[in-house]
Structures are given as C-alpha cells and as structure tokens.
Design a protein around this motif. Structure first.
Motif, PDB file in Angstrom:
ATOM      1  N   ILE A  79       3.080   6.016  -2.867  1.00 38.80           N
ATOM      2  CA  ILE A  79       3.857   6.873  -3.301  1.00 38.80           C
ATOM      3  C   ILE A  79       3.614   7.153  -4.805  1.00 38.80           C
ATOM      4  O   ILE A  79       3.642   8.080  -5.371  1.00 38.80           O
ATOM      5  CB  ILE A  79       5.331   6.163  -3.033  1.00 38.80           C
ATOM      6  CG1 ILE A  79       5.462   6.353  -1.853  1.00 38.80           C
ATOM      7  CG2 ILE A  79       6.472   6.891  -3.693  1.00 38.80           C
ATOM      8  CD1 ILE A  79       6.915   5.571  -1.062  1.00 38.80           C
ATOM      9  N   ALA A  80       3.407   5.980  -5.481  1.00 42.28           N
ATOM     10  CA  ALA A  80       2.936   6.014  -7.006  1.00 42.28           C
ATOM     11  C   ALA A  80       1.703   6.896  -7.178  1.00 42.28           C
ATOM     12  O   ALA A  80       1.893   7.908  -8.089  1.00 42.28           O
ATOM     13  CB  ALA A  80       2.721   4.797  -7.742  1.00 42.28           C
TER      14      ALA A  80
ATOM     15  N   LEU B 259       0.786  -1.282   0.031  1.00 41.03           N
ATOM     16  CA  LEU B 259      -0.036  -0.062   0.148  1.00 41.03           C
ATOM     17  C   LEU B 259       1.025   1.091   0.034  1.00 41.03           C
ATOM     18  O   LEU B 259       0.673   2.106  -0.881  1.00 41.03           O
ATOM     19  CB  LEU B 259      -0.945   0.122   1.327  1.00 41.03           C
ATOM     20  CG  LEU B 259      -1.846   1.097   1.377  1.00 41.03           C
ATOM     21  CD1 LEU B 259      -2.674   1.313  -0.038  1.00 41.03           C
ATOM     22  CD2 LEU B 259      -2.692   1.039   2.514  1.00 41.03           C
ATOM     23  N   ILE B 260       2.046   1.347   0.766  1.00 42.24           N
ATOM     24  CA  ILE B 260       2.729   2.361   1.029  1.00 42.24           C
ATOM     25  C   ILE B 260       3.384   2.565  -0.573  1.00 42.24           C
ATOM     26  O   ILE B 260       3.380   4.171  -0.914  1.00 42.24           O
ATOM     27  CB  ILE B 260       3.991   2.236   1.764  1.00 42.24           C
ATOM     28  CG1 ILE B 260       3.451   2.466   3.444  1.00 42.24           C
ATOM     29  CG2 ILE B 260       4.931   3.376   1.760  1.00 42.24           C
ATOM     30  CD1 ILE B 260       4.425   1.827   4.427  1.00 42.24           C
ATOM     31  N   LEU B 261       3.888   1.670  -1.177  1.00 40.95           N
ATOM     32  CA  LEU B 261       4.488   1.927  -2.529  1.00 40.95           C
ATOM     33  C   LEU B 261       3.380   2.450  -3.430  1.00 40.95           C
ATOM     34  O   LEU B 261       3.643   3.460  -4.424  1.00 40.95           O
ATOM     35  CB  LEU B 261       5.002   0.511  -2.824  1.00 40.95           C
ATOM     36  CG  LEU B 261       6.452   0.134  -2.155  1.00 40.95           C
ATOM     37  CD1 LEU B 261       6.809  -1.207  -2.672  1.00 40.95           C
ATOM     38  CD2 LEU B 261       7.590   1.204  -2.302  1.00 40.95           C
TER      39      LEU B 261
ATOM     40  N   ALA C  99       0.180  11.878  -9.302  1.00 43.23           N
ATOM     41  CA  ALA C  99      -0.979  13.241  -9.102  1.00 43.23           C
ATOM     42  C   ALA C  99       0.048  14.477  -9.387  1.00 43.23           C
ATOM     43  O   ALA C  99      -0.542  15.564  -9.835  1.00 43.23           O
ATOM     44  CB  ALA C  99      -1.777  13.228  -7.878  1.00 43.23           C
ATOM     45  N   LEU C 100       1.269  14.394  -8.886  1.00 44.05           N
ATOM     46  CA  LEU C 100       2.111  15.558  -9.272  1.00 44.05           C
ATOM     47  C   LEU C 100       2.427  15.747 -10.552  1.00 44.05           C
ATOM     48  O   LEU C 100       2.742  16.852 -11.065  1.00 44.05           O
ATOM     49  CB  LEU C 100       3.114  15.576  -7.869  1.00 44.05           C
ATOM     50  CG  LEU C 100       2.953  15.689  -6.527  1.00 44.05           C
ATOM     51  CD1 LEU C 100       4.206  15.245  -5.760  1.00 44.05           C
ATOM     52  CD2 LEU C 100       2.548  16.859  -6.141  1.00 44.05           C
ATOM     53  N   TRP C 101       2.876  14.503 -11.191  1.00 44.33           N
ATOM     54  CA  TRP C 101       3.529  14.663 -12.629  1.00 44.33           C
ATOM     55  C   TRP C 101       2.456  15.038 -13.572  1.00 44.33           C
ATOM     56  O   TRP C 101       2.843  15.726 -14.581  1.00 44.33           O
ATOM     57  CB  TRP C 101       3.679  13.053 -12.824  1.00 44.33           C
ATOM     58  CG  TRP C 101       4.657  12.932 -13.989  1.00 44.33           C
ATOM     59  CD1 TRP C 101       5.765  13.382 -14.305  1.00 44.33           C
ATOM     60  CD2 TRP C 101       4.194  11.913 -15.230  1.00 44.33           C
ATOM     61  NE1 TRP C 101       6.165  12.937 -15.415  1.00 44.33           N
ATOM     62  CE2 TRP C 101       5.246  11.973 -16.059  1.00 44.33           C
ATOM     63  CE3 TRP C 101       3.252  10.981 -15.232  1.00 44.33           C
ATOM     64  CZ2 TRP C 101       5.408  11.208 -17.102  1.00 44.33           C
ATOM     65  CZ3 TRP C 101       3.157  10.547 -16.584  1.00 44.33           C
ATOM     66  CH2 TRP C 101       4.138  10.538 -17.527  1.00 44.33           C
ATOM     67  N   VAL C 102       1.107  14.723 -13.429  1.00 44.43           N
ATOM     68  CA  VAL C 102      -0.069  15.355 -14.316  1.00 44.43           C
ATOM     69  C   VAL C 102      -0.381  16.576 -13.923  1.00 44.43           C
ATOM     70  O   VAL C 102      -1.185  16.325 -13.184  1.00 44.43           O
ATOM     71  CB  VAL C 102      -0.969  14.112 -14.590  1.00 44.43           C
ATOM     72  CG1 VAL C 102      -1.984  14.730 -15.487  1.00 44.43           C
ATOM     73  CG2 VAL C 102      -0.362  12.718 -14.955  1.00 44.43           C
TER      74      VAL C 102
END
Ligand code: HEM
Length: 209
Positions: A168-169, A163-165, A174-177
C-alpha cells in the motif's frame, strides 16, 4: 541509457512485464488470502469460483508470485543496498514529506524508503513461501508436526499483513511522486524527474548533462 534526447530508460520491457505480473498475482493472492482469513471477507471467494477453489488456487498463485519475485530480486538487489546517504534520508523523513528536496542527501537510483521497502518485500516473501509450504495440504503439510503448522499459519498471516501494508505504501509513493508510474509503465522517465527525485542516478546515467 539516454532515449531520444529527452527521456532516460529506467526499466527494460522484460522487467516491467515481470513487475506487473507480480502486481496482478499479488492482488489475487491478497484477495484469496483475505477471503480465508476472516468470515467477514469470505464473500471474496466468489471471485475464484467458491471456497474450495479459493483454497486450491491460493498457494499456486502465491508460489508463482514468489518465483517471479526471485527474478526481480536477482536483477535489482544490488540497486537496493542501503548506504550512509540512505540512512540519513530515512532519518529526515519529515523533510521528505514536506518536499524539502534541497535539505536531503543525494538520492541514487532508489531512495532509502524504496530500498527499505524492497528488503521488507524480500523478507516477507521468504516467510510467506516457507510458512505456506509448511501447511499446504495435501502436498507438504504431512512433513510437519501440528505445532509447526500452527506456528506457520501465524507467521503466514503476520507476514502477509506486513507485505500488504508495505505494498500500500509502495503504491501510494508511486502515485504521490508524479511521473513514477510512467517509469514502470513505459520504462522511460523525463530528465526533470530523474534530476529532481534521483539526482545521483541522473548523474550516473547522463554524466550530469
Ligand atoms: C499493485 C500495484 C503496484 C504498483 C502501482 C507499483 C508501482 C511501481 C512503480 C511505479 C515502480 C517504479 C519506481 C521507481 O522506478 O522509482 C515500482 C518498482 C518496484 N516494484 Fe512495484 N508496484 C506495484 C506492486 C508491486 C508488488 C506487489 C511488488 C512485489 C511484491 C512490487 C515490487 C517492486 C520492486 C521490487 C520495484 C523496484 C524498486 C526497487 O528495486 O527498490 N511492486 N513499482
């Protein structure tokens, strides 16, 4: 669905509030969980008032996160059913990363990656809550044998890491797009964002205009 001419409504206020509460609880559950996972991270117990408080609070924080996630699940699961286009999108992950939007199949409200992440969240949340209950002392662990609680502890740790990984993705995407954080923050996205990243959804809510 159209908001004032330029924006499109993507999330209601109640869904955004729920999402950000889950995000805060997730960060707290992660910090408390990591503090108990390995001595090198024990210092994190300072955030919760010491080792005992970390141990006491963690299952309550996790349970609250699960209950709020159940609400998101019932509101969003039907937007996350993978179709043939999503599977093709996932198989063309190289084009996704190289931003070759014109070579990708039409994306609806969510893309294949978002949908896959949603189901990983669902599965790991269920595993976390079920395994967590099995070794939650003093409330439930006495219903289970020592062997079961040992397996439960392993399942809990593995699902937590998955879940943590995944989160992170999720945050990275969300930041990348550009413009995506705004979707969950204000609830409104630009028409250009919707047309570019979710053309199928754009057509659905605007009739293509
Ligand atoms: C910690 C920081 C987090 C950030 C910055 C973040 C950001 C976002 C953003 C921007 C969206 C909107 C995506 C879009 O409309 O295309 C979104 C959707 C969503 N997020 Fe998060 N999120 C975070 C944590 C979490 C956590 C911890 C969970 C659950 C465990 C979660 C579950 C979801 C779900 C279910 C959606 C709806 C997407 C879908 O149904 O497929 N998020 N998030």
């Amino acid at each position: 669905m159209s908001n004032q001419q330029e924006g499109l409504v993507r999330y209601k206020g109640s869904d955004r509030l729920n999402h950000w509460l889950i995000a805060v609880l997730f960060v707290l559950a992660t910090l408390g969980g990591l503090a108990m996972f390995h001595p090198s991270m024990f210092f994190l117990t300072g955030l919760f008032g010491g080792g005992s408080w970390t141990r006491i609070l963690h299952p309550f924080i996790g349970s609250a996160m699960f209950v709020l996630f159940v609400l998101i699940f019932f509101k969003f699961w039907h937007h996350n059913v993978l179709n043939a286009n999503d599977r093709k999108w996932l198989s063309q992950i190289g084009d996704v990363l190289n931003k070759n939007h014109d070579r990708l199949p039409e994306v609806g409200r969510y893309n294949g990656g978002q949908k896959a992440a949603f189901w990983v969240m669902v599965l790991t949340m269920i595993l976390l809550v079920v395994s967590g209950l099995a070794f939650w002392r003093p409330y439930f662990s006495h219903y289970f044998s020592v062997d079961v609680t040992r397996v439960a502890a392993l399942v809990h740790a593995v699902s937590a890491w998955v879940l943590i990984l995944t989160i992170i993705a999720h945050v990275y995407a969300a930041l990348w797009v550009k413009g995506t954080i705004g979707a969950m923050w204000t609830g409104v996205v630009s028409r250009a964002w919707a047309r570019k990243h979710h053309p199928g959804w754009f057509k659905e809510v605007t009739g293509g205009k």
